[in-house]
Motif scaffolding. Structure first.
Motif, short mmCIF file in Angstrom:
data_model
loop_
_atom_site.label_atom_id
_atom_site.label_comp_id
_atom_site.label_asym_id
_atom_site.label_seq_id
_atom_site.Cartn_x
_atom_site.Cartn_y
_atom_site.Cartn_z
N GLN A 19 107.98 61.43 -35.73
CA GLN A 19 107.27 62.01 -36.51
C GLN A 19 106.09 62.84 -35.80
O GLN A 19 105.31 63.42 -36.40
N ASP A 20 106.19 62.84 -34.45
CA ASP A 20 105.15 63.60 -33.57
C ASP A 20 105.97 64.00 -32.54
O ASP A 20 106.92 63.33 -32.06
N ALA A 21 104.97 64.65 -31.71
CA ALA A 21 105.52 65.32 -30.61
C ALA A 21 106.10 64.08 -29.30
O ALA A 21 107.02 64.44 -28.66
N SER A 28 114.54 63.32 -27.75
CA SER A 28 115.23 64.41 -26.63
C SER A 28 115.59 63.74 -25.45
O SER A 28 116.65 64.02 -25.06
N ALA A 29 115.07 62.76 -24.75
CA ALA A 29 115.69 62.31 -23.68
C ALA A 29 116.93 61.46 -23.98
O ALA A 29 117.88 61.25 -23.05
N TYR A 30 116.91 60.79 -24.97
CA TYR A 30 118.03 59.90 -25.47
C TYR A 30 119.36 60.90 -25.77
O TYR A 30 120.63 60.34 -25.76
N LEU A 31 118.86 61.84 -26.24
CA LEU A 31 119.94 63.20 -26.65
C LEU A 31 120.44 64.02 -25.67
O LEU A 31 121.26 64.85 -25.97
N GLN A 32 119.80 63.91 -24.47
CA GLN A 32 120.09 65.02 -23.49
C GLN A 32 121.46 64.77 -23.02
O GLN A 32 121.97 63.85 -22.98
N ALA A 111 112.77 70.42 -28.24
CA ALA A 111 111.38 70.77 -28.24
C ALA A 111 110.50 70.87 -29.73
O ALA A 111 111.11 71.42 -30.59
N TRP A 112 109.22 70.35 -29.85
CA TRP A 112 108.13 70.76 -30.91
C TRP A 112 107.34 71.63 -30.40
O TRP A 112 106.70 71.46 -29.34
N ALA A 113 107.02 72.80 -31.26
CA ALA A 113 106.04 73.60 -31.09
C ALA A 113 105.51 74.24 -32.45
O ALA A 113 106.19 74.98 -32.80
N ARG A 133 106.85 70.19 -41.47
CA ARG A 133 106.21 68.76 -40.70
C ARG A 133 107.41 68.13 -40.06
O ARG A 133 108.46 68.50 -40.19
N LEU A 134 107.11 67.49 -39.06
CA LEU A 134 107.88 66.97 -38.13
C LEU A 134 108.71 65.51 -38.80
O LEU A 134 107.74 64.57 -38.93
#
Length: 155
Positions: A19-21, A28-32, A111-113, A133-134
């Motif tokens: 729900q946040d960055a 992201s690390a788990y899905l790399q 990545a989130w931005a 929203r995320l």
């Protein structure tokens, strides 16, 4: 985030909400290095939902154990479902989701931005989700299977 706890000799499937960055960085690390078939990507504008199913490399197991060549257990992959809610638009660079249905992508980072999520893949492919929203949900699906292919990255 801690590794998934053990459940009678086997590990619980990875299941998390971002729900946040900071949360998304963990996802992201788990899905790399997940292998993502273009055919397993779908966007529903009416429901504002983007989903995908990928073959996730189980980094959480690989980093704490010996590789099979050293007498350890083999590396593993597992199917993983990813869902983003509140998605208002999807754009792709480097891939055409309608024409490239048979293509396989290698997910490098999420990545989130500023109101968008980028799914950054190898070969200069990016899928951008515009979001209000995320709201991301990730869950392993089914049983893991062994793989002899461990992802590597050049420095």
């Amino acid at each position: 985030m801690a590794r998934p706890p053990s459940l009678q000799g086997r590990e619980r499937p990875f299941r998390v909400r971002a729900q946040d960055a900071e949360d998304l960085a963990v996802v992201s690390a788990y899905l790399q290095d997940a292998v993502l078939p273009v055919a397993e990507i779908a966007y529903s504008p009416a429901e504002e939902r983007f989903v995908l199913v990928a073959a996730r490399f189980r980094w959480e197991k690989a980093v704490r154990g010996k590789v099979a060549a050293e007498g350890g257990e083999p590396d593993e992959r597992v199917h993983c479902g990813v869902r983003f809610e509140a998605v208002t638009a999807v754009r792709a660079r480097g891939v055409d989701p309608k024409k490239d249905r048979g293509r396989m992508l290698n997910l490098l980072q999420i990545a989130w931005a500023d109101g968008h999520v980028d799914l950054i893949c190898a070969d200069e492919v990016t899928i951008r989700l515009d979001v209000r929203r995320l709201a991301c949900h990730v869950e392993d699906l089914g049983e893991p299977w062994p793989t002899v292919f461990r992802p590597t990255h050049e420095d």
